[in-house]
Design a protein around this motif. Structure first.
Motif, PDB file in Angstrom:
ATOM      1  N   LEU A  40       0.842  -1.188   0.000  1.00  0.00           N
ATOM      2  CA  LEU A  40       0.000   0.000   0.000  1.00  0.00           C
ATOM      3  C   LEU A  40       0.880   1.241   0.000  1.00  0.00           C
ATOM      4  N   LEU A  41       0.525   2.183  -0.849  1.00  0.00           N
ATOM      5  CA  LEU A  41       1.163   3.496  -0.899  1.00  0.00           C
ATOM      6  C   LEU A  41       0.123   4.530  -0.522  1.00  0.00           C
ATOM      7  N   ASP A  42       0.427   5.352   0.483  1.00  0.00           N
ATOM      8  CA  ASP A  42      -0.469   6.428   0.888  1.00  0.00           C
ATOM      9  C   ASP A  42       0.121   7.749   0.399  1.00  0.00           C
ATOM     10  N   VAL A  43      -0.555   8.367  -0.551  1.00  0.00           N
ATOM     11  CA  VAL A  43      -0.120   9.635  -1.139  1.00  0.00           C
ATOM     12  C   VAL A  43      -0.754  10.766  -0.338  1.00  0.00           C
ATOM     13  N   GLY A  44       0.069  11.705   0.104  1.00  0.00           N
ATOM     14  CA  GLY A  44      -0.415  12.746   1.002  1.00  0.00           C
ATOM     15  C   GLY A  44      -0.542  12.202   2.412  1.00  0.00           C
ATOM     16  N   CYS A  45       0.461  11.446   2.843  1.00  0.00           N
ATOM     17  CA  CYS A  45       0.373  10.700   4.108  1.00  0.00           C
ATOM     18  C   CYS A  45       0.450  11.577   5.350  1.00  0.00           C
ATOM     19  N   GLY A  46       0.825  12.822   5.204  1.00  0.00           N
ATOM     20  CA  GLY A  46       0.892  13.702   6.366  1.00  0.00           C
ATOM     21  C   GLY A  46       1.817  13.168   7.437  1.00  0.00           C
ATOM     22  N   THR A  47       1.346  13.148   8.664  1.00  0.00           N
ATOM     23  CA  THR A  47       2.160  12.679   9.792  1.00  0.00           C
ATOM     24  C   THR A  47       2.097  11.162   9.983  1.00  0.00           C
ATOM     25  N   GLY A  48       1.432  10.466   9.069  1.00  0.00           N
ATOM     26  CA  GLY A  48       1.441   9.005   9.080  1.00  0.00           C
ATOM     27  C   GLY A  48       0.425   8.334   9.974  1.00  0.00           C
ATOM     28  N   ARG A  49      -0.605   9.051  10.380  1.00  0.00           N
ATOM     29  CA  ARG A  49      -1.578   8.462  11.310  1.00  0.00           C
ATOM     30  C   ARG A  49      -2.365   7.310  10.681  1.00  0.00           C
ATOM     31  N   HIS A  50      -2.728   7.403   9.387  1.00  0.00           N
ATOM     32  CA  HIS A  50      -3.386   6.260   8.737  1.00  0.00           C
ATOM     33  C   HIS A  50      -2.392   5.108   8.579  1.00  0.00           C
ATOM     34  N   LEU A  51      -1.185   5.425   8.121  1.00  0.00           N
ATOM     35  CA  LEU A  51      -0.187   4.374   7.921  1.00  0.00           C
ATOM     36  C   LEU A  51       0.144   3.657   9.227  1.00  0.00           C
ATOM     37  N   GLN A  52       0.098   4.358  10.318  1.00  0.00           N
ATOM     38  CA  GLN A  52       0.369   3.765  11.628  1.00  0.00           C
ATOM     39  C   GLN A  52      -0.536   2.558  11.863  1.00  0.00           C
ATOM     40  N   ARG A  53      -1.759   2.633  11.392  1.00  0.00           N
ATOM     41  CA  ARG A  53      -2.706   1.544  11.564  1.00  0.00           C
ATOM     42  C   ARG A  53      -2.690   0.568  10.393  1.00  0.00           C
ATOM     43  N   LEU A  54      -2.498   1.088   9.196  1.00  0.00           N
ATOM     44  CA  LEU A  54      -2.536   0.237   7.999  1.00  0.00           C
ATOM     45  C   LEU A  54      -1.337  -0.701   7.898  1.00  0.00           C
TER      46      LEU A  54
END
Length: 136
Positions: free
Chosen positions: A40-54
């Motif tokens: 998964l690639l998160d574009v516009g990830c900001g501070t990574g709060r979604h990625l932290q869970r994903l």
């Protein structure tokens, strides 16, 4: 607009967001449409709060234009590759099973031309049979 100079306030301003619930919904959506998805690639990830869970479900990477937000994401997500890039010209040289652009990050595009550029750049990173999920 980017959050340069205010990255330390970003998470405070958006503390109302339920990142855990949003990530769970995204995981269930991917499970329905691409159950074998692994990357998964998160574009516009900001501070990574979604990625932290994903990252519990996917091998994740993130992209953001703002170096301050990426610095915060790097602290939150050790070992997760994070790239400084513009979503309109993004070229990581690889594809992902899922590419996301969440929390209205696409809204920073100022006109239809920029919107088309960003969408095309993200789509170029989607593996065959993969998903591009853009939250307006």
């Amino acid at each position: 607009m980017t959050y340069s100079g205010s990255a330390e306030l970003y998470d405070l301003v958006y503390s109302f967001k339920d990142y855990a619930d949003e990530a769970a919904w995204l995981v269930s959506l991917v499970a329905e449409r691409a159950p074998d998805a692994q990357t998964l690639l998160d574009v516009g990830c900001g501070t990574g709060r979604h990625l932290q869970r994903l990252r519990a479900r996917f091998d994740c990477e993130g992209v953001d234009l703002d170096p301050g937000l990426l610095a915060a994401a790097r602290e939150r997500l050790p070992g997760v590759p994070l790239h400084e890039a513009d979503m309109r010209t993004l070229d990581l040289g690889r594809t992902f099973d899922v590419v996301t652009c969440l929390f209205s990050a696409i809204g920073y595009m100022l006109d239809l031309d920029q919107l088309g550029q960003a969408t095309a750049a993200m789509a170029k990173h989607v593996a065959p049979g993969g998903l591009l999920l853009v939250e307006p």
